[in-house]
Design a protein around this motif. Structure first.
Motif, PDB file in Angstrom:
ATOM      1  N   HIS A  81      35.255  50.879 -68.358  1.00 25.16           N
ATOM      2  CA  HIS A  81      35.006  50.062 -69.538  1.00 25.16           C
ATOM      3  C   HIS A  81      35.585  50.721 -70.788  1.00 25.16           C
ATOM      4  O   HIS A  81      36.302  50.077 -71.578  1.00 25.16           O
ATOM      5  CB  HIS A  81      33.504  49.839 -69.691  1.00 25.16           C
ATOM      6  N   LEU A  97      38.822  49.449 -73.130  1.00 20.55           N
ATOM      7  CA  LEU A  97      38.747  49.206 -74.567  1.00 20.55           C
ATOM      8  C   LEU A  97      39.777  50.033 -75.320  1.00 20.55           C
ATOM      9  O   LEU A  97      40.426  49.561 -76.265  1.00 20.55           O
ATOM     10  CB  LEU A  97      37.341  49.519 -75.072  1.00 20.55           C
ATOM     11  N   THR A 119      35.146  55.315 -79.024  1.00 19.03           N
ATOM     12  CA  THR A 119      35.016  55.039 -77.600  1.00 19.03           C
ATOM     13  C   THR A 119      35.413  56.237 -76.752  1.00 19.03           C
ATOM     14  O   THR A 119      34.745  56.573 -75.772  1.00 19.03           O
ATOM     15  CB  THR A 119      35.884  53.816 -77.215  1.00 19.03           C
ATOM     16  N   LEU A 121      27.314  44.273 -75.916  1.00 14.69           N
ATOM     17  CA  LEU A 121      28.215  43.217 -76.377  1.00 14.69           C
ATOM     18  C   LEU A 121      28.881  43.564 -77.702  1.00 14.69           C
ATOM     19  O   LEU A 121      29.970  43.058 -78.002  1.00 14.69           O
ATOM     20  CB  LEU A 121      27.443  41.897 -76.511  1.00 14.69           C
ATOM     21  N   ARG A 147      30.243  46.362 -78.668  1.00 12.43           N
ATOM     22  CA  ARG A 147      31.495  47.073 -78.441  1.00 12.43           C
ATOM     23  C   ARG A 147      32.554  46.142 -77.879  1.00 12.43           C
ATOM     24  O   ARG A 147      33.734  46.247 -78.211  1.00 12.43           O
ATOM     25  CB  ARG A 147      31.251  48.240 -77.482  1.00 12.43           C
ATOM     26  N   THR A 148      32.130  45.213 -77.021  1.00 12.94           N
ATOM     27  CA  THR A 148      33.088  44.267 -76.470  1.00 12.94           C
ATOM     28  C   THR A 148      33.597  43.321 -77.550  1.00 12.94           C
ATOM     29  O   THR A 148      34.793  42.998 -77.601  1.00 12.94           O
ATOM     30  CB  THR A 148      32.440  43.464 -75.335  1.00 12.94           C
ATOM     31  N   ARG A 149      32.699  42.887 -78.437  1.00 18.16           N
ATOM     32  CA  ARG A 149      33.122  41.984 -79.515  1.00 18.16           C
ATOM     33  C   ARG A 149      34.057  42.695 -80.494  1.00 18.16           C
ATOM     34  O   ARG A 149      34.859  42.043 -81.172  1.00 18.16           O
ATOM     35  CB  ARG A 149      31.896  41.454 -80.261  1.00 18.16           C
ATOM     36  N   THR A 204      36.534  44.351 -79.795  1.00 13.21           N
ATOM     37  CA  THR A 204      37.913  44.173 -79.328  1.00 13.21           C
ATOM     38  C   THR A 204      38.466  42.807 -79.701  1.00 13.21           C
ATOM     39  O   THR A 204      39.647  42.533 -79.429  1.00 13.21           O
ATOM     40  CB  THR A 204      37.974  44.342 -77.797  1.00 13.21           C
ATOM     41  N   GLN A 257      28.976  44.387 -67.658  1.00  9.73           N
ATOM     42  CA  GLN A 257      29.932  45.253 -68.337  1.00  9.73           C
ATOM     43  C   GLN A 257      31.301  45.180 -67.670  1.00  9.73           C
ATOM     44  O   GLN A 257      32.328  45.036 -68.352  1.00  9.73           O
ATOM     45  CB  GLN A 257      29.410  46.696 -68.322  1.00  9.73           C
ATOM     46  N   LEU A 311      33.037  41.773 -68.305  1.00 13.92           N
ATOM     47  CA  LEU A 311      33.615  41.676 -69.654  1.00 13.92           C
ATOM     48  C   LEU A 311      34.850  42.572 -69.793  1.00 13.92           C
ATOM     49  O   LEU A 311      35.800  42.212 -70.486  1.00 13.92           O
ATOM     50  CB  LEU A 311      32.564  42.073 -70.686  1.00 13.92           C
ATOM     51  N   THR A 312      34.841  43.727 -69.143  1.00 12.13           N
ATOM     52  CA  THR A 312      36.016  44.587 -69.173  1.00 12.13           C
ATOM     53  C   THR A 312      37.217  43.881 -68.574  1.00 12.13           C
ATOM     54  O   THR A 312      38.344  43.958 -69.097  1.00 12.13           O
ATOM     55  CB  THR A 312      35.734  45.892 -68.410  1.00 12.13           C
ATOM     56  N   VAL A 369      38.561  41.375 -71.060  1.00 13.23           N
ATOM     57  CA  VAL A 369      39.334  42.029 -72.120  1.00 13.23           C
ATOM     58  C   VAL A 369      40.719  42.412 -71.614  1.00 13.23           C
ATOM     59  O   VAL A 369      41.726  42.252 -72.310  1.00 13.23           O
ATOM     60  CB  VAL A 369      38.572  43.267 -72.634  1.00 13.23           C
TER      61      VAL A 369
END
Length: 433
Positions: free
Chosen positions: A200, A204, A233, A296, A298-300, A302, A330, A333-334, A337
């Motif tokens: 993950h 990122l 990260t 979420l 950290r994902t947002r 990106t 996780q 979502l990775t 991305v």
């Protein structure tokens, strides 16, 4: 090689020593027995040859047990039928029979006893006019039965020893197989943990570095924000790797196995307390569904637009189920991305009394996917994690476009492998802490 040759030389010396002793006993004993018996033929050269034939053959009893038995049998029968009387000549026959019957076949050795009794004791000597009393007829029959019983006892003992050795060997092979399976499970657990920790964060970093390179000249502020995200990260990923390596090195130690004492102690004596096994090394807390918002964020960062939908009443799940569910979210979502830039994602959590359903949908990508040069194992790892807990996971394109990952995990794990069981214990301690 030298030890085997030494053992063989020792066996030859023992066999020849036994042959010499038996020869002396048969020569001296038979001479005395012949002189004290009436109506028998005096010993001559042929008699002494028969008395020596059996002992000489005994020197080869380990190599040729059944031919040695045949030589000793023929010599004894010829000795008795030539009317030299009874005597120690049976000693070589008894030793040869024991050697052949214990190590050879019953069908080829036991008939020798019956035939020998018929030819040397009764009824053939009586038919030839030789005197046979009741002691000889029944007494020797009893000794023959004892001899066969000794052979059977030794054979049964050898069978028991062989069976025990085979069981011990089978148990050893089973232990080795179990250790190999446990080692394979440990390697799989470590590989999955490394993937969960690094995949993950590295994804990122990869995406943000691509964004920074693309916007460095045109939009330096956004490029700087991407670089800041990379720094944060990567720092967190390094910290996770360090804690994981420390856990691998420190958490593998096993408490010593203290055998139970065989001595009965008085009730007044209190046995000393055994030292507790070392606890696993501290590790960073695993992500759970309660940390979904943090996950979420950290994902947002990106640029991925993520929504959540909860169906049913959320409830506290066992830590191993909770961690697995968070890891599936996780990893899904990775993948979005990495492979679907510009898409939007929807996370649906469905709670029921028996299970929890997890669905991660994403729309069609609007940008170009980042090429990392290597294939991933994310879906394989998610499927293995779900199956290990008694659940199921499917992943594939949606008919309307985009991609879907759907998983179902039981509310209680059906069974845990040793690595998963240790993970459950560690996660439980972290939750209590």
């Amino acid at each position: 090689m030298g030890a085997s040759a030494k053992w063989e030389r020792g066996s030859v010396v023992q066999d020849w020593g036994l042959a010499v002793v038996v020869a002396v006993i048969q020569l001296a004993g038979s001479s005395g027995a012949n002189s004290h018996q009436t109506g028998v033929r005096s010993l001559d050269a042929f008699a002494y040859l028969l008395l020596l034939a059996g002992p000489i053959a005994l020197s080869l009893r380990r190599v040729l047990p059944e031919p040695v038995l045949l030589v000793a049998f023929v010599a004894a029968v010829a000795y008795v039928l030539r009317d030299y009387g009874f005597g120690p000549i049976f000693l070589s026959l008894i030793i040869a029979f024991l050697s052949a019957a214990i190590h050879g076949s019953r069908w080829r050795t036991y008939p020798v006893v019956a035939v020998g009794y018929l030819l040397m004791v009764w009824p053939l000597p009586a038919l030839l006019g030789r005197h046979s009393d009741a002691w000889q007829i029944f007494g020797l029959l009893g000794w023959v039965a004892v001899l066969v019983g000794i052979v059977e006892g030794v054979r049964q003992r050898r069978t028991v020893v062989l069976a025990r050795a085979q069981r011990a060997e089978a148990a050893r092979r089973d232990d080795e197989a179990q250790q190999a399976r446990a080692a394979a499970e440990e390697r799989l657990a470590i590989a999955r943990e490394l993937h969960d920790v690094l995949a993950h964060s590295l994804s990122l970093i990869n995406v943000q570095s691509s964004v920074a390179l693309e916007l460095f000249d045109r939009k330096p502020q956004q490029a700087a924000a991407a670089l800041a995200t990379i720094k944060t990260t990567s720092k967190e990923a390094l910290a996770k790797v360090h804690t994981l390596l420390h856990a691998i090195r420190s958490g593998t130690s096993v408490a010593p196995d203290y055998p139970e004492s065989t001595v009965t102690e008085p009730d007044s004596i209190v046995p000393a307390a055994r030292p507790e096994p070392p606890r696993p090394a501290p590790r960073a807390p695993e992500p759970t569904l309660e940390d979904l918002d943090t996950l979420l964020e950290r994902t947002r960062a990106t640029g991925l637009d993520v929504d959540t939908k909860i169906i049913g009443m959320p409830k506290k799940l066992p830590s191993v189920i909770d961690v697995a569910a968070a890891r599936i979210v996780q990893e899904s979502l990775t993948n979005v991305v990495r492979h679907a830039p510009g898409a939007t994602a929807l996370i649906t959590l469905r709670y029921t009394p028996e299970s929890i359903g997890i669905t991660v949908d994403n729309t069609r990508p609007t940008g170009t996917a980042v090429r990392t040069g290597i294939g991933g194992n994310g879906i394989i790892g998610m499927r293995e994690r779900a199956h290990a807990l008694g659940g199921a996971l499917t992943a594939g394109p949606r008919p309307s476009g985009g991609f879907r990952v759907a998983a179902r995990l039981p509310a209680r794990p059906a069974a845990l492998s040793p690595p998963e069981a240790r993970a459950e214990s560690v996660n439980g301690e972290q939750a209590r802490a």
